[in-house]
Design an enzyme around this catalytic site. Structure first.
Site, PDB file in Angstrom:
ATOM      1  N   GLY A 190       6.230  63.939  18.700  1.00  0.00           N
ATOM      2  CA  GLY A 190       6.747  62.932  19.376  1.00  0.00           C
ATOM      3  C   GLY A 190       8.300  62.754  19.401  1.00  0.00           C
ATOM      4  CG  ASN A 233       8.806  48.923  17.529  1.00  0.00           C
ATOM      5  OD1 ASN A 233       9.023  48.757  16.157  1.00  0.00           O
ATOM      6  ND2 ASN A 233       9.518  48.914  18.432  1.00  0.00           N
ATOM      7  CB  SER A 254      15.385  48.382  12.886  1.00  0.00           C
ATOM      8  OG  SER A 254      16.152  47.953  13.491  1.00  0.00           O
ATOM      9  CE  LYS A 295      11.958  47.424  14.280  1.00  0.00           C
ATOM     10  NZ  LYS A 295      11.435  48.230  15.250  1.00  0.00           N
ATOM     11  CG  HIS A 333      14.495  43.527  12.375  1.00  0.00           C
ATOM     12  ND1 HIS A 333      14.159  44.235  13.612  1.00  0.00           N
ATOM     13  CD2 HIS A 333      15.782  43.910  11.808  1.00  0.00           C
ATOM     14  CE1 HIS A 333      15.492  44.631  13.684  1.00  0.00           C
ATOM     15  NE2 HIS A 333      16.285  44.447  12.698  1.00  0.00           N
ATOM     16  CG  ASN A 334      11.715  44.208  16.543  1.00  0.00           C
ATOM     17  OD1 ASN A 334      12.425  44.717  15.576  1.00  0.00           O
ATOM     18  ND2 ASN A 334      11.436  44.931  17.667  1.00  0.00           N
ATOM     19  CD  GLU A 372      16.524  43.070  17.900  1.00  0.00           C
ATOM     20  OE1 GLU A 372      16.360  43.704  17.192  1.00  0.00           O
ATOM     21  OE2 GLU A 372      16.515  43.718  19.139  1.00  0.00           O
ATOM     22  NE  ARG A 391      14.748  38.002  24.580  1.00  0.00           N
ATOM     23  CZ  ARG A 391      14.853  39.052  23.907  1.00  0.00           C
ATOM     24  NH1 ARG A 391      14.052  40.011  24.587  1.00  0.00           N
ATOM     25  NH2 ARG A 391      15.228  39.296  22.959  1.00  0.00           N
TER      26      ARG A 391
END
Ligand code: NDP
Length: 474
Positions: A9, A102, A128, A182, A185-186, A189, A287
């Site tokens: 990939g 992800n 990340s 992860k 974490h996002n 963010e 959002r």
């Protein structure tokens, strides 16, 4: 074969990760479904290190020394399963498959279990830092077996970002632990960016500052407690002027925030675990609201609310700084609570201090105050909330009056601050001696005989609301 590791990939992330590996002296076998990408990588960057190009998956596997280590960097979801299916028949027990995409942590748990059955190690590794991080040093959050980390850890740690000489990579825990961390974490963010956006909005709409002036404010904040990558780039974005129109860049960008889904996953999982991650949830919903343009346009004229406000700008800037910091501490406290809850639920035994350590570099939420979070959990791994660590408790105490003024100002001025206000509500909820949950329990008992517990006696009770309102033990 003799290659130390493989990457399949080779889009943005995979090619940069392969280059990072090669630059660190590893012989890297590279492969992509469409071989043009492989060729392009070798042509453009082949001289950076020792690459072995493979056109097919069998070639890729054959190029590797044993036990084989193959990093998958493809589009998350079904493509990952397709690649795994192709790989597994070519591998032998003891080989390691690393998914750096992800992935949903539940997918990672499923894949890990399936590969374990076949004697293979499956490592779900959150990576990340985007393109830049992949090339120059990402933050890496690998899950999987301890045994696989013994092989892989040194490689991953060498290519990870370093802060104070420490790599931003640590074995997070078994199966889906890495991808879960992860994901959170996002989510953090998302919360961080929403809070920054609210600070900007307030300084602009209530404080009357121009984007360029607010850029300077953020630049100043970046030399204090708020020092972080996101605050730093906020100054850059706010200071940027659109070349075509001469307008501030923020004024020519459509105000509809998009999302790829990791924030939503974080909230969905938090709902499952019953952990209030209000900061992340408000960010995801903010959002969503911004994206409903037709609705916004359709209702705007019918919803008055602009209250002219006169705010002393000098005081406001510093108040907003405090509100931003306190709200950010809350958002992180909530995110760490979620990691802890998942760790308990899934038996991951995650070291929370270590998570703060590996987020200090290479990733989007890298920030000075992660050192403080690490110290807090290192000092007391059982901390009931980050908010009660002395350092953060003092900081929030100092910020508190300003935080309340900011939320009041925003409400008065009609500027939405869901992040700031929900963080404050969470704080006030946590510290309240009595919550109105008692009334909620009463209502539930009234209409549904759901029972309640008493403050003065053990047991479950029900009041006969429809009869004489006497109480019975349920
Ligand atoms: P993309 O997510 O755009 O995926 C493109 C790659 O996936 C190409 O190599 C493509 O091969 C391959 N692919 C797609 N479908 C298949 C399939 N069915 N079988 C085999 N290969 C397939 O690439 P990115 O580099 O942006 O991201 C890679 C992973 O890293 C993703 O999981 C992403 O979520 C994650 N990630 C991305 C970050 C970023 O900043 N972009 C940051 C952190 C993680 P082909 O060339 O043949 O089409």
């Amino acid at each position: 074969g003799t290659a130390r590791i493989a990457v399949t990939g080779l889009a943005t992330m995979g090619s940069n990760l392969a280059r990072n590996l090669a630059r660190h002296g590893y012989r890297v076998a590279v492969h992509n479904r469409t071989s043009a990408r492989t060729t392009a990588l070798i042509e453009q960057h082949g001289q950076e290190g020792d690459f072995v190009a493979a056109e097919t998956m069998p070639e890729l596997v054959a190029a590797l020394a044993k036990p084989r280590q193959i990093i998958i960097m493809v589009k998350a979801g079904q493509p990952t399963d397709a690649v795994i299916d192709e790989l597994v028949d070519l591998l032998e027990p003891g080989d390691m498959v690393i998914d750096g995409g992800n992935a949903q942590f539940a997918d990672t748990r499923r894949r890990e279990a399936a590969l374990r059955e076949r004697g293979l190690h499956f490592v779900g590794a959150g990576i990340s830092g985007g393109e830049e991080g992949a090339l120059n040093g990402p933050s890496i959050m690998p899950g999987g077996s301890k045994e696989s980390y013994a092989h892989l850890g040194p490689v991953l740690e060498s290519i990870a970002a370093k802060v104070d000489g420490q790599p931003c990579c640590v074995h997070v825990g078994p199966d889906g632990a890495g991808h879960f961390v992860k994901m959170v974490h996002n989510g953090i963010e998302y919360a961080d960016m929403q809070l920054i956006a609210e600070a900007y909005d307030l300084l602009r709409r209530a404080g009357g500052l121009k984007p360029a002036e607010i850029a300077e404010v953020f630049r100043g904040w970046n030399s204090g407690d708020l020092e972080s990558y996101l605050v730093e780039i906020t100054a850059e974005v706010l200071g940027h002027v659109d070349a075509a129109t001469g307008q501030p860049f923020v004024d020519v960008v459509a105000d509809q925030a998009e999302q790829k889904g990791t924030g939503r996953w974080t909230v969905q999982e938090a709902l499952e675990l019953g952990i209030p991650v209000t900061g992340i949830a408000e960010a995801v919903f903010a959002r969503a609201l911004s994206g409903h343009v037709d609705q916004r346009v359709a209702v705007r004229d019918r919803l008055p609310g602009d209250v002219p406000s006169t705010v002393a700008v000098d005081g406001l800037v510093d108040d907003v700084r405090h509100a931003l910091y306190a709200s950010k501490v809350v958002a992180y406290a909530q995110g760490f609570d979620q990691i802890r809850a998942a760790s308990q639920t899934y038996g991951w035994n995650i070291d929370l201090g270590a998570m703060a350590t590996i987020w200090r570099g290479g990733c989007i939420i890298r920030a000075r105050f992660l050192d403080r979070i690490r110290e807090a959990y290192d000092g007391n791994p059982e901390l009931p909330s980050l908010l009660v660590n002395d350092y953060f408790a003092d900081a929030v105490e100092q910020a508190q009056q300003a935080w309340r003024r900011v939320v009041s100002t925003a409400v008065q001025a009609g500027v939405p601050v869901p992040g700031f206000s929900s963080a404050l509500a969470y704080y006030d909820g946590l510290r309240s001696e009595r919550l109105p949950a008692a009334l909620v329990q009463g209502l539930r008992d009234f209409f549904g005989a759901h029972t309640y517990r008493r403050v003065d006696r053990e047991g479950s009770f029900h009041t006969l609301w429809g009869a004489d309102r006497s109480e019975i033990e349920a």
